[in-house]
Write an enzyme that holds these catalytic residues in place. Sequence first.
Site, mmCIF file in Angstrom:
data_model
loop_
_atom_site.group_PDB
_atom_site.id
_atom_site.type_symbol
_atom_site.label_atom_id
_atom_site.label_comp_id
_atom_site.label_asym_id
_atom_site.label_seq_id
_atom_site.Cartn_x
_atom_site.Cartn_y
_atom_site.Cartn_z
ATOM 1 N N ASP A 305 0.902 -1.113 -0.075
ATOM 2 C CA ASP A 305 -0.066 0.088 -0.119
ATOM 3 C C ASP A 305 0.993 1.299 0.176
ATOM 4 O O ASP A 305 2.205 1.300 0.031
ATOM 5 C CB ASP A 305 -1.038 0.030 1.243
ATOM 6 C CG ASP A 305 -1.966 0.806 1.007
ATOM 7 O OD1 ASP A 305 -2.065 1.727 0.346
ATOM 8 O OD2 ASP A 305 -3.080 0.902 1.748
HETATM 9 C C1 BGC Z 1 -5.112 3.219 0.330
HETATM 10 C C2 BGC Z 1 -5.432 2.160 -0.865
HETATM 11 C C3 BGC Z 1 -5.112 2.706 -2.155
HETATM 12 C C4 BGC Z 1 -3.945 3.253 -2.398
HETATM 13 C C5 BGC Z 1 -3.604 3.897 -3.607
HETATM 14 C C6 BGC Z 1 -3.825 4.004 0.067
HETATM 15 O O1 BGC Z 1 -3.602 5.195 0.790
HETATM 16 O O2 BGC Z 1 -5.088 2.691 1.514
HETATM 17 O O3 BGC Z 1 -6.630 1.702 -0.388
HETATM 18 O O4 BGC Z 1 -5.435 1.592 -2.997
HETATM 19 O O5 BGC Z 1 -3.669 4.644 -1.309
HETATM 20 O O6 BGC Z 1 -4.559 4.983 -3.978
#
Ligand code: BGC
Length: 761
Positions: A305
């Site tokens: 993530d």
């Molecule tokens: C979130 C994810 C997301 C990623 C990309 C993160 O901050 O936790 O769910 O897919 O950002 O945008």
Amino acid sequence: MHPLFRIIKNGFFCLIIFSCLKSHAQTTEAAINAKVNALVKQMTLEEKVGQMAQVSIESLGKIEGENFVLDPSKLKDAVDNYKIGSILNAPGIPLTAAQWNVVIGQIEKAANETKRKIPVLYGLDDNHGCNYVRDATLFPQEIGQAATWNPELVYNAGVISAYESRAASVPWTFSPVLDLGVNPQWPRIWEDYGEDPYLTSQLGVAFIKGVQNPLGSKDKLAVSVKHYMAYSDPKSGHDRSDAWIPENYLREYHLPPFAAAIKAGARTVMVNSALINGIPTHINKHLLTDIMKNELGFTGFIVTDWQDIENVYRRDHITSNIKDATMLAINAGIDMSMIPYNYKEFCTDLISLVKEGKVSMSRIDDAVTRILRVKEELNLFKIPMTYLKDYPNFASDEFHKASYNTAAESITLLKNENNVLPISKTAKVLVTGPNANSMRTLNGGWSYTWQGDKTDYYAKQYNTILEAITNKFGKENVKYDEGVSYNMKGNWSQDSAVDIDAAVKAASDVDYILLCLGENSYTETPGNINDVDLSPNQIELAQAMIKTGKPVILILNEGRPRVIKKIVPGVAAVLDIYLPSNFGADALADILTGDVNPSGKLPITYPRYPNDLVNYIHKPSEGGGNPQGGDFNPQWPFGFGLSYTTFAYSDLKINKNSFSPDETAEISVTIKNTGSREGKEVVQLFVSDLVASLTPDVKRLRRFEKVDLQTGESKTVTFHLPMKDLAYVNPANKKILEAGDFKIQVNNLSTKFTVNKTKTF
Ligand code: BGC
């Protein structure tokens, strides 16, 4: 032809077709593997490491008006010098599909000019439709989709999201979210399919099939199921904080949706941004490699993530520099790092870690093979680009109708005293509350922007609740007074009373008050709260409305179930609309007037007290009859939802009384529509293990089916339930089914059966 011969003949053909399909799939798989292995053999270490790096689009250009312009030298540096394999994210504004075609076209062109010509894999968060593509069809957020209890609608949402994403040239989505919505304080509970592992698994698999199958065709994407795992169950209820969960509980509750997704072919998995038992999930080799890759046989790739390798160092204090964090994460099984900005450091560090022997070349080869395999499966080497012009159904009426239908089936009627609903279209109504005239609150976070804060601009062509009600009841019958308003500056979760007295006055000559309360949009850390009660201003508005003596219809437009015990007794009806998106208000208006009969059921437990945030899956000790109170006593139970018609259940039958662990029970029940209008009912089968060596859960959802019944019509629903599905994970992390008695419960009916032997699976 003799019927027996026909059966044999048909069976024979089926066998041949099945064998052909299987061998075709095997040939394709073998061909893909051979091609990828050959490519990996030719690649330099720098090229391999580049494939493992993912950067955010903001670092490669800038916003100009309503457009995003790539900087050619930055793009060249990332794609050519550093050989970056993947790019993600929207640049802070949603682009139109045509604009995405241009931006991604330039990226793929740059990739095609490199030595290996490996396509860049672009990924976006399509949380509820392609929410970063302007004018795309948005669906209710996952919690609303779950409230439909209808896998077909969720499958369709997947099909449409994939189609529209390809119209915007994007072949990869960071969805679905398979976290269990178990903690009502957690700011992302609405991004989940509710609190139950079985419901989440069923809906997650339906969505994955809709998005991915058949992978490689021009209207399909690879999914990234997330956030593996238990992200949603932190001790504090705050985003990205520590969960304390023993492995057998992880396996019992949090793992099954991911296991089901991997079995259904999910091609990528995103990792839980937080920690479990003090270990950042991104360096947890046991969870990533031992369980996901080895035990579950996951052949796709694992992506981090946002900035989560860096978090191991900066946030979690596990290492004293980023390089060591990179080593731990890659060795734990991470294949791609969502860096998302400082890609040079990641690439340089990883290259030297390999040269220093701290990360093996075989680990790098494994990661790159997995990444390239997904690119090949998506057919990106042959077709790196897709264009809007080939997707004539983008944002079509048909797609909008699918979104409307999902919203209509999600809206959940929680209270309807004296059948106050439905109301006449000629009634006079006051529409009030901070959620009454906002597209932002209908959509929630991940809508056009990350926090969904610009939705009133980007979704102005759709109807707010006030607009939909005005269309339905006529301008002359609708009054509007906000009463309470969200403070648009500073803390988004705050609201302020505007003029509650004016709202009270406006109520004086109406027949009904439509009180629209809930939350403003948010996601992730900005959505953290310290108080799960509905805000004091909104409670004050509700109490003032109740005091008028007019029937108050409470419309809950919220991502989290905010505690509302003070006002529930005084209102005549309650409808939970969750975050129903752009057609949600139209669906609500149709339900209020009875054009649509509500059929949503809660996919979560709605709490009554802030100190009783217990899920329906709990141990018997939560209901011990404590004279001081404190027993499990939700406002509304998981699976609850009323209809404008009535249903009667009868003839709950099981085919035997005693089963061996390898047998399957056949359970049937008859449902009759005993009311005066057509309605849909969700038949829910709960099973309780009555005695076990590990205290059993009071009950567990094991099967469900949504049926549509005309007035007077009956249907018999049959469920097949392998005894194996009733096994639990013991403290030695083994799945065990213990001999003993079990109880089945469907609505108000119940019966018992016995498992006659203990077995470990
Ligand atoms: C979130 C994810 C997301 C990623 C990309 C993160 O901050 O936790 O769910 O897919 O950002 O945008």
